[in-house]
Structures are given as C-alpha cells and as structure tokens.
Design an enzyme around this catalytic site. Structure first.
Site, PDB file in Angstrom:
ATOM      1  N   CYS A 176       0.798  -1.232   0.000  1.00 45.88           N
ATOM      2  CA  CYS A 176       0.000   0.000   0.000  1.00 45.88           C
ATOM      3  C   CYS A 176       0.833   1.285   0.000  1.00 45.88           C
ATOM      4  O   CYS A 176       0.354   2.322  -0.451  1.00 45.88           O
ATOM      5  CB  CYS A 176      -0.952  -0.008   1.188  1.00 45.88           C
ATOM      6  SG  CYS A 176      -0.200  -0.595   2.699  1.00 45.88           S
ATOM      7  N   HIS A 181      -2.378   6.530   4.210  1.00 42.09           N
ATOM      8  CA  HIS A 181      -0.937   6.548   4.456  1.00 42.09           C
ATOM      9  C   HIS A 181      -0.316   7.822   3.858  1.00 42.09           C
ATOM     10  O   HIS A 181      -0.772   8.314   2.821  1.00 42.09           O
ATOM     11  CB  HIS A 181      -0.253   5.362   3.766  1.00 42.09           C
ATOM     12  CG  HIS A 181      -0.542   4.032   4.382  1.00 42.09           C
ATOM     13  ND1 HIS A 181      -1.259   3.857   5.538  1.00 42.09           N
ATOM     14  CD2 HIS A 181      -0.153   2.773   3.981  1.00 42.09           C
ATOM     15  CE1 HIS A 181      -1.318   2.560   5.825  1.00 42.09           C
ATOM     16  NE2 HIS A 181      -0.661   1.882   4.902  1.00 42.09           N
TER      17      HIS A 181
END
Ligand SMILES: NC(=O)c1ccc[n+]([C@@H]2O[C@H](COP(=O)([O-])OP(=O)(O)OC[C@H]3O[C@@H](n4cnc5c(N)ncnc54)[C@H](OP(=O)(O)O)[C@@H]3O)[C@@H](O)[C@H]2O)c1
Length: 343
Positions: free
Chosen positions: A133, A248
C-alpha cells in the site's frame, strides 16, 4: 467479455480491503453474473446485504473456484500462499493483495497507471500481484519523474495509518485513544500493534529482518524496482505507524541524473493520471490524511528541489491505503484485464 458475463469472488470480503472492494463495485455500478463473498469459518454462513440483495458468506476452506473468472484475494499472505494457486489452477484469474506473489517471476506486480502493459495476457501463474500500500502511490509519482529526469536514488519515510493493519487495527487505535482520553487506569491497549498507537508513533511495521530493516521496508525497496523495471534503482525506506485511522503518507527524497526543475516536476505530476497536485498556495497548500479530498486520487504536495543539490528533490504524498494501496488498484487491474479480454 464484459463484467455481466463474469463470476467474481472476493476472498476476505468481511475485511477492510474486501469491504472497500464492495464499495467500489457499488460506486462503479458493476453488474456481474455472480458475486461470491468468501471469508474464514468464523464468518461463514453469515449474510451480508449488498445492493438490496442478501449474500451468504462462504468458507474459503470449502469453496470451489472452478466456476470463478476473477478472484480477488485479500485475506492475508499465508491464506494466499495456501489457496491462491489452487484457485488459479481451478481456472480463476487471481488478483492478490497480499505479499505472497509480489516477487514471483511468473506473476506481474501491477500498477495499471505505471506498467499496465503487463496486463494484456493471462500470467503463467494465473496470479496478478498488487504491490504494498505504500509502494503504489510512490511509484505512480516516481514513474513520470523517472522518465524525464532519470531517478537514481529514492529514500522513503512512511507514516502509515492504523487501517493498514485491517479493521482490527482501526479498532485497536480507537480503543486505545478512548481509554487514554478517559484517563482509564487499565494498561494501554496495544492490540495488534507492537506498542499502543494512540498519541504515539511506532517505527516498526511487520517483522524485523536480519538486515535491521523491517519486512514492510523491504517491500518498498524490492517492489519499486520490479514495478519501475529499474533493478539498479537505489532505494531505502523507514516505515512508521502513526495514529491516523486511514490514509498513508510518505516523505520521499529522490536523486536524479539530470538537474531538476520544479515547474517541470509540477507539470509532470499534474499530467499523471488520477493525481492531485498541491503547489503550496491557497487554503489547502498540502495534503493531509485526515482531510484528503478525492479518495481515488494520489495526493502530492511539498514538491521541492534542494537548493545546494540540483539533482535532488522531495515530495509529500498522501493516499487512501485501502483504495489506492489495495482495493482500487486491484479493481483497476481487473478493469484492464476485462477490457483486454484476458479472462
Ligand atoms: N489494509 C490495507 O491497507 C492493505 C493494503 C494492501 C494490502 N493489504 C493486504 O490485504 C490483506 C487483508 O487486509 P485487510 O486490511 O482487509 O485485513 P482485515 O480487515 O483484517 O480482513 C481480513 C480478512 O481476511 C479474512 N480471513 C482471515 N483469515 C482467513 C482464513 N483462514 N480463511 C479465509 N479468510 C480469512 C477475514 O475473514 P473473517 O472476517 O472471517 O475473519 C477478513 O475478511 C492482508 O494480506 C493485507 O496485508 C491490506
């Protein structure tokens, strides 16, 4: 072949990535012939309402993939290691979100905006791997810069949200934050993190390797080289868990062969597909994970060159790890293979 002719299965359908895949199917109004929701024996037999219909959750251990065209796997690396090859051998094209096949020579590691050319044929393994990710948004920004300035070195520091550890990770952060704020006397709640995450940062994600780096950091190194087809690229990373529920972030330092030009960098990133560029002006001069806009975009700001080092630059990137970093990338892979008639 169109979606209406396809049988689709989601392994890990009750998890954070699986739920996001279902949201994407709904948002994109994809109509498929059959949709199977699959999870562990813990969830088997439960029903899940989706688009006005009731779906029974199947137990992976007893599921037969012979009738499935596309199987999304997001139930953990060990589960994919155990089941993804069987599903592929039974005929399904597997799109895997775990770490199980990312470095497998017979499985493309796909980011459609960067190396979508790999998606024109069924891979030998029958499995297409999705990168980590943190890696996906970074390579989506580095690819256009690399084409123009030839990047030779990347130093990445990630700031990763609790949702990277799934639904349980988000709940662990909520519990710890609530307990801490209420002044509860009990020991802080760490849950699936190594130490409690609320009001803290944790410089260690996934297992520690003999090199002194973590597996999460090694993924960024190996995967970015494979996706960018740059085995010579110098890459190093520090991966840090931060008390953010979702999305993130990363600070990325890059060094190139050619001197950088900030205006050219901005133009290249603005031309990159599904990227929102922040130029430091206005009410939103840079992206932040809590207030990021379009969740289907990679958000990049703080784009700058280093005054005394003309070949060096930095950017700050924020993206939804459940979408850009997992489910949306997997869905865009699926959309390309369907469009190209691969399954
Ligand atoms: N979260 C992210 O940002 C992200 C990004 C990229 C990749 N990934 C990868 O995607 C995978 C899933 O992540 P997640 O965040 O969605 O985790 P999660 O919220 O913890 O969900 C895990 C899912 O896996 C299922 N599962 C667990 N054990 C199983 C078993 N033995 N058989 C079948 N299904 C099983 C769970 O089903 P039950 O409900 O029945 O337990 C649940 O549906 C992981 O490999 C992760 O590394 C996650």
């Amino acid at each position: 072949m169109s979606w209406a002719d396809l049988n689709v299965a989601i392994v890990g359908a009750t998890g954070a990535v699986g739920e996001t895949l279902l949201s994407l199917i709904e948002e994109r109004n994809l109509q498929m012939r059959r949709l199977d929701l699959i999870a562990s024996e813990r969830s088997a037999g439960r029903t899940r309402s989706f688009r006005g219909q009731q779906y029974r959750v199947h137990d992976l251990a007893h599921f037969d993939f012979s009738d499935v065209d596309i199987a999304f796997f997001s139930a953990g690396t060990s589960i994919s290691q155990q089941w993804a090859r069987k599903a592929a051998q039974q005929g399904a094209l597997v799109i895997d979100n775990t770490n199980a096949f990312r470095m497998d020579a017979d499985s493309p590691l796909a980011v459609p905006q960067v190396n979508g050319d790999l998606l024109g044929t069924r891979p030998r393994s029958g499995i297409i791997a999705n990168p980590n990710c943190s890696t996906i948004p970074i390579v989506r920004l580095i690819a256009p810069l690399d084409r123009h300035f030839h990047v030779r070195k990347l130093i990445v520091s990630t700031y990763q949200a609790a949702s990277g550890a799934g639904l349980t990770g988000m709940e662990d952060l909520r519990i710890d934050a609530r307990q801490t704020l209420s002044g509860a006397q009990e020991a802080p709640h760490a849950g699936r993190f190594k130490v409690p995450l609320a009001f803290n940062v944790i410089p260690s994600i996934d297992s520690m390797l003999d090199t002194g780096f973590t597996l999460e950091e090694q993924k960024v190194v190996q995967e970015s080289r494979k996706i960018l087809r740059r085995p010579d690229l110098q890459v190093s990373a520090t991966a840090v868990r931060v008390p953010v529920l979702n999305c993130h972030s990363a600070a990325v330092y890059f060094e190139c062969e050619a001197p950088l030009d900030r205006q050219r960098m901005l133009a290249l990133l603005r031309d990159a597909p599904e990227v929102t560029v922040y130029d430091g002006q206005g009410n939103t001069p840079f992206p932040t994970p809590r207030f990021m806009g379009n969740a289907n975009h990679v958000h990049v700001g703080r784009i700058r060159t280093v005054p005394d080092m003309p070949e060096s630059g930095w950017f700050w990137v924020v993206s939804d790890n459940l979408r850009i970093g997992a489910a949306l990338n997997a869905m865009q892979v699926a959309e390309q293979v369907v469009a190209k008639g691969v399954c």
